[in-house]
Design an enzyme around this catalytic site. Structure first.
Site, PDB file in Angstrom:
ATOM      1  N   LYS A 276       0.859  -1.174   0.000  1.00  0.00           N
ATOM      2  CA  LYS A 276       0.000   0.000   0.000  1.00  0.00           C
ATOM      3  C   LYS A 276       0.905   1.237   0.000  1.00  0.00           C
ATOM      4  O   LYS A 276       1.834   1.323   0.795  1.00  0.00           O
ATOM      5  CB  LYS A 276      -0.905  -0.032   1.238  1.00  0.00           C
ATOM      6  CG  LYS A 276      -2.316   0.404   0.952  1.00  0.00           C
ATOM      7  CD  LYS A 276      -3.309   0.082   2.023  1.00  0.00           C
ATOM      8  CE  LYS A 276      -4.505   1.017   1.866  1.00  0.00           C
ATOM      9  NZ  LYS A 276      -5.653   0.646   2.645  1.00  0.00           N
ATOM     10  N   GLU A 362     -19.982  -6.330   8.321  1.00  0.00           N
ATOM     11  CA  GLU A 362     -21.032  -5.562   8.999  1.00  0.00           C
ATOM     12  C   GLU A 362     -22.100  -6.466   9.595  1.00  0.00           C
ATOM     13  O   GLU A 362     -22.592  -6.235  10.702  1.00  0.00           O
ATOM     14  CB  GLU A 362     -21.678  -4.573   8.010  1.00  0.00           C
ATOM     15  CG  GLU A 362     -20.814  -3.365   7.682  1.00  0.00           C
ATOM     16  CD  GLU A 362     -19.699  -3.651   6.685  1.00  0.00           C
ATOM     17  OE1 GLU A 362     -19.702  -4.750   6.080  1.00  0.00           O
ATOM     18  OE2 GLU A 362     -18.827  -2.783   6.503  1.00  0.00           O
ATOM     19  N   ARG A 390     -25.943  -3.146   4.977  1.00  0.00           N
ATOM     20  CA  ARG A 390     -25.518  -4.532   4.808  1.00  0.00           C
ATOM     21  C   ARG A 390     -26.098  -5.468   5.873  1.00  0.00           C
ATOM     22  O   ARG A 390     -26.196  -6.667   5.674  1.00  0.00           O
ATOM     23  CB  ARG A 390     -23.987  -4.618   4.948  1.00  0.00           C
ATOM     24  CG  ARG A 390     -23.191  -4.326   3.739  1.00  0.00           C
ATOM     25  CD  ARG A 390     -22.961  -5.593   2.944  1.00  0.00           C
ATOM     26  NE  ARG A 390     -22.572  -5.273   1.592  1.00  0.00           N
ATOM     27  CZ  ARG A 390     -21.335  -5.380   1.124  1.00  0.00           C
ATOM     28  NH1 ARG A 390     -20.374  -5.812   1.914  1.00  0.00           N
ATOM     29  NH2 ARG A 390     -21.074  -5.081  -0.111  1.00  0.00           N
TER      30      ARG A 390
HETATM   31  C1  LIG Z   1     -19.007  -2.968   3.022  1.00  0.00           C
HETATM   32  C2  LIG Z   1     -17.897  -1.992   3.254  1.00  0.00           C
HETATM   33  N1  LIG Z   1     -17.410  -1.834   4.498  1.00  0.00           N
HETATM   34  C3  LIG Z   1     -16.417  -0.960   4.721  1.00  0.00           C
HETATM   35  C4  LIG Z   1     -15.892  -0.238   3.700  1.00  0.00           C
HETATM   36  C5  LIG Z   1     -14.826   0.805   3.972  1.00  0.00           C
HETATM   37  N2  LIG Z   1     -13.554   0.417   3.360  1.00  0.00           N
HETATM   38  C6  LIG Z   1     -13.184   0.875   2.166  1.00  0.00           C
HETATM   39  S1  LIG Z   1     -11.707   0.329   1.663  1.00  0.00           S
HETATM   40  C7  LIG Z   1     -11.562  -0.593   3.052  1.00  0.00           C
HETATM   41  C8  LIG Z   1     -10.348  -1.442   3.226  1.00  0.00           C
HETATM   42  C9  LIG Z   1     -10.289  -2.465   2.163  1.00  0.00           C
HETATM   43  O1  LIG Z   1      -9.135  -3.211   2.297  1.00  0.00           O
HETATM   44  P1  LIG Z   1      -8.589  -3.965   1.040  1.00  0.00           P
HETATM   45  O2  LIG Z   1      -9.693  -4.608   0.320  1.00  0.00           O
HETATM   46  O3  LIG Z   1      -7.494  -4.822   1.513  1.00  0.00           O
HETATM   47  O4  LIG Z   1      -8.056  -2.811   0.094  1.00  0.00           O
HETATM   48  P2  LIG Z   1      -6.834  -1.808   0.366  1.00  0.00           P
HETATM   49  O5  LIG Z   1      -7.436  -0.608   1.007  1.00  0.00           O
HETATM   50  O6  LIG Z   1      -5.846  -2.511   1.186  1.00  0.00           O
HETATM   51  O7  LIG Z   1      -6.317  -1.473  -0.981  1.00  0.00           O
HETATM   52  C10 LIG Z   1     -12.643  -0.428   3.901  1.00  0.00           C
HETATM   53  C11 LIG Z   1     -12.799  -1.038   5.213  1.00  0.00           C
HETATM   54  C12 LIG Z   1     -16.454  -0.411   2.426  1.00  0.00           C
HETATM   55  N3  LIG Z   1     -16.057   0.297   1.384  1.00  0.00           N
HETATM   56  N4  LIG Z   1     -17.423  -1.302   2.235  1.00  0.00           N
END
Ligand SMILES: Cc1ncc(C[n+]2csc(CCOP(=O)(O)OP(=O)(O)O)c2C)c(N)n1
Ligand SMILES: CC(=O)[C@@H](O)[C@H](O)COP(=O)(O)O
Ligand SMILES: [Mg+2]
Length: 623
Positions: A276, A362, A390
């Protein structure tokens, strides 16, 4: 001319010799940094997917082959390479590019995302549809390690693993991060896969076979994955052909591996390892800070604000949580992967044993809270309004039906600004107020938010407190943990003729509109139980009623007032103001509110427009 400027479509990219892809990646990464530092946006994740994006569009025949990006917050390179480079300065702004994939923005955006963990289901649907239609195409889901933790992702794996005739590729983009550090057993499992000898071996294999026979590599990779390190990965047990982990920043590994996979049939699973913030030292060091940024100077990096800014509602909640935890040992704080966004960093530090980040889950977060409540502890589930959608069945079936004592702190209620329609918390009032046993409150200022949190916490059943993104009106916050009377609103301004019944964030602009119209203004506080006595009194003492909420008009707080009037047999002209029956895209929050008439000026104008014609009393008001 820069290489990047020659790419207006992935077809241009596919014309480039392989040797030019690494310089292209360097240009693209620099472009991203410059661009996001000027607009704000999701920087860390985008820096991490530069090579993966190039490789996918280079190897696959997009848009004929479908790429579905999970969450979609990592798609800026994809946007840039698919003809939207020149529109990047408009990112996340009114009438500009969305921060997420959007089907009506580009033919390359095959599926709208932003809420996580939907990509495998959607890509599987596309792969299956291709089979049914007799079309030969690949469907590729790109999903992060954080998003992989959600139940939905596993539901899709479970389904996909037996769809042997589907050309589905799941690319797990494993950067060992969610927004916060990743949590849970899956993360441990992925770490075990990554720490094995195989990672290094796969990279070597990837390089050594170039430009040798591609199927050879596939066989070797398979042998390694299946035999040499782990007997069978979890993904193979699900029915996928697991390949990896490979270095997601090494185009010389990515491209031949993808080319091999393209020739394989059935569900494929490629595990790529990325960093990242890759390539920008500050983001690599602090991926959380650079996950979602405002504008900043890339040379200096993000600086702490020089002047103390107004406290946000998120901070009000975070402070309240720590204060309440200090006096009540039963309090347990739960977040589905939004520690920073929900203001729980300090609580995590101070009460680690009572803090639970359950990952992007969620549904689980709500039922987990319900389970805790059955044992007499007091769970507080901090969740964005949009993400609680959700967990609707869990809210009804697991919490409310059993009247369990779970407090819901609903952040990001109403319009959220740059994230746009996917993240707007527009529906909570409508979807919460119809659930028996629920108490539903909307905070009009910071102090009231704190009082409502205390009120909801002490209420022995399910209670939700909604508050908007960002700072409030700057109200002084009393340090004590005091409650307000459940089901009671307060009149904030006495006027004549018109009574405005305002909810939450709409109280302040309604008071300003009330000043202009000499209208009475009530802060209703509770959507459920509604203060019916106050509604009756206001109806009796005024000619016209106006309800105002930052939520969907249909089924919302105004509808609750209408129902109460009907139930009491009161006939009164009522104007319901709120969010219209359409999705509202990204933009500056104040401008968005103004665009739907929910600023003071708009509220006053709507009231005038609605009640002016043929209503003599308004002549008095206007004079
Ligand atoms: C259902 C849902 N819950 C929470 C989020 C908030 N959220 C957006 S990105 C993220 C982290 C995602 O992690 P990853 O898939 O590993 O992607 P990275 O950010 O590491 O690139 C979160 C918790 C979301 N977009 N959707
Ligand atoms: C992509 C995603 O879902 C999150 O990163 C979200 O954009 C965070 O929003 P806030 O900035 O309101 O916390
Ligand atoms: Mg991740």
């Amino acid at each position: 001319m820069k290489l990047l400027e020659t790419i207006n479509d992935p077809a241009d990219l596919r014309q480039l010799p392989r040797t030019q892809l690494t310089p292209l990646a360097t240009e693209l990464r620099q472009f991203l940094l410059d661009s996001v530092s000027k607009t704000g946006g999701h920087l860390s994740s985008n820096l991490g997917t530069v090579e993966l994006t190039i490789a996918l569009h280079y190897v696959f025949n997009t848009p004929h082959d479908r790429i579905v990006w999970d969450v979609g917050h990592q798609t800026y390179s994809h946007k840039i390479l698919t003809g939207r480079r020149e529109r990047m300065p408009t990112l996340r702004q009114l009438n500009g590019l969305s921060g997420f994939p959007k089907r009506d923005e580009s033919i390359y955006d095959t599926f709208g995302t932003a809420h996580s963990s939907t990509s495998i289901s959607a890509a599987l649907g596309m792969a299956k549809a291709a089979k049914l239609k007799g079309e030969d195409r690949h469907a590729i889901a790109v999903i992060g390690d954080g998003s992989m933790t959600a139940g939905m992702a596993f539901e899709a794996l479970n389904n996909a693993g037996v769809e042997e005739d589907c050309n589905l590729l799941v690319v797990l983009n494993d950067n060992d991060m969610s927004i916060s550090p990743p949590v849970g057993a899956l993360n441990r499992y992925l770490a075990r896969l990554m720490s094995g000898q195989f990672y290094a071996a796969a990279k070597t294999v990837g390089k050594s076979v170039l430009p040798g026979p591609v199927l050879d590599l596939a066989r070797k990779l398979e042998e390694h994955a299946k035999g040499m390190v782990v007997p069978a990965t979890m993904f193979e047990e699900f029915g996928f052909n697991y390949i990896g982990p490979i270095d997601g920043h090494d185009l010389d590994s990515l491209i031949p591996t993808l080319e091999n996979i393209k020739k394989l049939k059935g569900p494929q699973f490629l595990h790529v390892v990325t960093k990242k913030g890759q390539g920008y030292k500050l983001a690599e060091a602090e991926p959380i800070l650079y996950h979602g940024t405002g504008k900043f100077n890339p040379t200096e990096g993000i600086k702490p604000a020089s002047a103390p800014s107004k406290i946000t509602y998120t901070e009000v909640f975070g402070n309240w949580l720590c204060d309440m935890a200090a006096v009540d040992k039963r309090l347990v704080g739960i977040t589905p992967a939004m520690r920073e966004g929900s203001g729980m960093v300090r609580f995590h530090q101070q009460y680690p044993e009572r803090y639970f980040d359950v990952g992007i889950a969620e549904q689980h977060s709500v039922t987990f809270g319900a389970g805790i409540a059955t044992e007499g502890l007091k769970p507080v589930v901090a969740i964005y309004s949009t993400f609680l959608q959700r967990a609707y069945d869990q809210l009804i079936h697991d919490v409310a039906l059993q009247n369990l004592d779970v407090t819901f702190a609903l952040d990001r209620a109403g319009l959220v600004g740059a994230d746009g329609a996917t993240h707007a918390g527009n529906y909570d009032l409508a979807y919460l107020r119809c659930i028996p046993n629920m108490v539903v409150m909307a905070a009009s200022d910071e102090n009231e938010c704190r009082q409502m949190l205390t009120t909801g916490y002490h209420y022995p059943g399910p209670a939700a407190i909604r508050y908007p993104r960002g700072a409030g009106i700057g109200a002084a916050i009393q340090p004590e943990l005091s409650s307000i009377e459940i089901g009671k609103g307060v009149v904030r301004r006495e006027g004549k003729g018109i009574a405005i019944l305002a909810f939450g964030s709409m109280v302040a602009p309604s008071i300003a509109a009330g000043d202009e119209l000499n209208a009475t203004v009530a802060n209703m506080r509770f959507v459920k139980p509604l203060d019916v006595e106050l509604v009756k009194r206001l109806a009796k003492e005024h000619d016209y009623l106006v309800t105002v909420e930052e939520g969907c008009v249909m089924g919302g707080a105004g509808a609750a007032v209408m129902e109460a009037l009907a139930a009491e047999g009161i006939a009164k002209p009522v104007l319901n103001l709120g969010l219209p029956d359409k999705f509202i895209d990204q933009g500056d929050p104040a401008a968005l509110l103004a665009s739907v008439g929910l600023d003071a000026k708009g509220i006053a104008a709507s009231i005038r427009a609605r009640f002016a014609a043929g209503e003599p009393r308004l002549v008095v008001i206007n004079s």
